[in-house]
Design a protein around this motif. Sequence first.
Motif, PDB file in Angstrom:
ATOM      1  N   UNK A   1       1.316  -1.057   0.107  1.00 12.48           N
ATOM      2  CA  UNK A   1       0.055   0.395  -0.094  1.00 12.48           C
ATOM      3  C   UNK A   1       0.784   0.809   0.009  1.00 12.48           C
ATOM      4  N   UNK A   2       1.913   1.054   0.715  1.00  7.75           N
ATOM      5  CA  UNK A   2       2.480   2.388   1.257  1.00  7.75           C
ATOM      6  C   UNK A   2       3.819   2.651   1.668  1.00  7.75           C
ATOM      7  N   UNK A   3       4.958   2.625   1.975  1.00  7.46           N
ATOM      8  CA  UNK A   3       6.137   3.036   2.227  1.00  7.46           C
ATOM      9  C   UNK A   3       6.478   3.890   3.604  1.00  7.46           C
ATOM     10  N   UNK A   4       5.928   3.060   4.431  1.00  7.91           N
ATOM     11  CA  UNK A   4       5.353   4.129   6.238  1.00  7.91           C
ATOM     12  C   UNK A   4       6.921   4.617   6.352  1.00  7.91           C
ATOM     13  N   UNK A   5       7.943   4.013   6.529  1.00 10.01           N
ATOM     14  CA  UNK A   5       9.147   4.798   6.915  1.00 10.01           C
ATOM     15  C   UNK A   5       9.989   3.973   6.537  1.00 10.01           C
ATOM     16  N   UNK A   6      11.487   5.197   6.571  1.00  9.39           N
ATOM     17  CA  UNK A   6      12.583   4.380   6.177  1.00  9.39           C
ATOM     18  C   UNK A   6      13.557   4.610   6.690  1.00  9.39           C
ATOM     19  N   UNK A   7      14.515   4.116   7.430  1.00 16.53           N
ATOM     20  CA  UNK A   7      16.063   4.248   7.852  1.00 16.53           C
ATOM     21  C   UNK A   7      16.606   3.288   7.918  1.00 16.53           C
ATOM     22  N   UNK A   8      17.488   3.455   7.800  1.00 14.03           N
ATOM     23  CA  UNK A   8      19.097   2.246   7.742  1.00 14.03           C
ATOM     24  C   UNK A   8      18.126   0.930   8.658  1.00 14.03           C
ATOM     25  N   UNK A   9      18.021   0.903   9.763  1.00 17.86           N
ATOM     26  CA  UNK A   9      17.859  -0.374  10.756  1.00 17.86           C
ATOM     27  C   UNK A   9      16.365  -0.519  10.437  1.00 17.86           C
ATOM     28  N   UNK A  10      15.464   0.211  10.165  1.00 16.18           N
ATOM     29  CA  UNK A  10      13.711   0.137   9.698  1.00 16.18           C
ATOM     30  C   UNK A  10      13.208   0.352   9.009  1.00 16.18           C
ATOM     31  N   UNK A  11      12.573  -0.580   8.636  1.00 17.44           N
ATOM     32  CA  UNK A  11      11.828  -0.335   7.140  1.00 17.44           C
ATOM     33  C   UNK A  11       9.689  -0.758   7.885  1.00 17.44           C
ATOM     34  N   UNK A  12       9.272   0.248   7.350  1.00 17.79           N
ATOM     35  CA  UNK A  12       8.084   0.336   8.002  1.00 17.79           C
ATOM     36  C   UNK A  12       7.863   0.209   6.401  1.00 17.79           C
ATOM     37  N   UNK A  13       6.855  -1.019   6.489  1.00 10.85           N
ATOM     38  CA  UNK A  13       5.724  -0.694   4.848  1.00 10.85           C
ATOM     39  C   UNK A  13       3.986  -1.748   4.776  1.00 10.85           C
ATOM     40  N   UNK A  14       3.283  -0.068   4.107  1.00  3.24           N
ATOM     41  CA  UNK A  14       1.905  -0.434   4.720  1.00  3.24           C
ATOM     42  C   UNK A  14       1.292  -1.815   3.687  1.00  3.24           C
ATOM     43  N   UNK A  15       0.853  -3.023   4.454  1.00  5.06           N
ATOM     44  CA  UNK A  15      -0.005  -3.556   3.247  1.00  5.06           C
ATOM     45  C   UNK A  15      -1.689  -3.056   4.147  1.00  5.06           C
ATOM     46  N   UNK A  16      -2.001  -4.082   3.071  1.00  2.00           N
ATOM     47  CA  UNK A  16      -4.075  -3.969   2.983  1.00  2.00           C
ATOM     48  C   UNK A  16      -4.134  -4.521   4.172  1.00  2.00           C
ATOM     49  N   UNK A  17      -4.263  -3.710   5.753  1.00  4.83           N
ATOM     50  CA  UNK A  17      -4.682  -4.590   6.492  1.00  4.83           C
ATOM     51  C   UNK A  17      -3.199  -5.190   7.105  1.00  4.83           C
TER      52      UNK A  17
END
Lengths: 97, 375
Positions: free
Chosen positions: A41-57
């Motif tokens: 759905x979207x790339x929420x946050x992105x750093x070197x140690x931490x990537x958060x990706x939103x998926x549907x649900x």
Amino acid sequence: MKKREGAAFISKLAGLPADAAGGVPRITIIGSTQIAIQYPERLEQFTEQDVRIQLPGSTLHIKGKSLEVKELMPEEILVEGTMTNIQLEMKQGHRFG
Amino acid sequence: MANLFLSGGVTVIVSGPDASLLPGRLHERGAILVHIKYEKKNVIRFQMRVRELGLLRKEARQFNGTIRLEKGTGLPFLMQRAIQNYPFILTSICFFFIIILLSAMIIRIDVTGADTQTEKLIRTFLKQEGIREGAIRFDQINEQELKQRALLQVPGVTRFSLKKSGVVYKVDVSASSQEKETVSSRHHLRASKAGVIHDLFVEHGLSKVRRSEFVEKGDRLVTGTKKNPARGTVIAETWYKATVTMVNDSMQTRSSKKRITVYASLQDKEYALWTPASLREPFQSEEYVYQFHFFSYTLPFSFRTVTDYELKKVNTIETADEMEKRAIQTARTQLMARLPEKAHIQGENVLQKRVGNGKVKMIIHFQVLENIATN
């Protein structure tokens, strides 16, 4: 969301795999260095140690070292780096397929 | 795989507290980002398409931090740089052409196996054929034809071979060895052929003949001594007989019509670049091959042209008189070519003439004044 669920239902009825239709997210992990997420759905946050990706649900949480987003395209995200932890957080009341 | 080479990519450096959120926001707007890297705290570097920079501008309005565009990569930027550095590209193209030109130039002609006199003759012959130092030749020289012409035109040459090695042409000839004259025979002047003495000019020696005297070949004309060999010129009237046959209707000339077919060949394959309609009349073909060299390396492409010249029969109706004149003229020019330079034809008489069947056969007698004195 309704449309996506409907398509998933029909593909299940037809005996097809769940990801064949309806843009259901699909996550491919290659070793511990590469992860490809289709239909995010979207790339929420992105750093070197931490990537958060939103998926549907749900939200996909990738932790690691020297992470790098190789490609960020509307239908695919490709993350490379040394991954240590991958976590899928489901939101209440949602499930795939 | 998103490839930014063709569309052109820009490296963007984002710094600020919200830097880690910007790629996500751009992604939501539909942009394609590549190589997103977390450089250090709150600094992110990524590449995006030039076309989608508008999306970045929209996002930058609400962004709290600085956005910097670095270098551009990909074909559009390469083209721009190439246009900016046009003198360099122009010079490299010129260099290529100049080297091709210089590789086609004849830098040196080596003649081996000939004495100085023959070498001089060969060099003048080659000059007539267009092979001289400094000439630029792309077409391949037809060695066989050149050899034949050389053997015909250069006197005393019995073998002729032309080899091309790079920009140097190597001509190897064998000349027929001339007989060495003995010293004793050089004291006196002798007649080289029979004739009637017309004029005498003696520089050294004692003349043995008078005007209007008939001499045979080998007769002594002027006596000299060992110390002072005889010198001088003896002009005598000599005689030549020539037989000519003139045919009325065998002449064919090239009309101005010609058709050029151009072939380009790349390695082994040959493509016709230009094929005109073929000629209906009988024609004569000439073929030329143009090859290009880069130093001694032959470039894989070459051109070949085949020129067809239309032939036309000349149907001029000549009277016997005209044919006779033409026959005499032809015989005259043929004889002039054989005679030494200073000789001149004094008179001519038609000994025999036979006309018939569109042919004229004549035997002509020429009186020639020439120097017959030889050592």
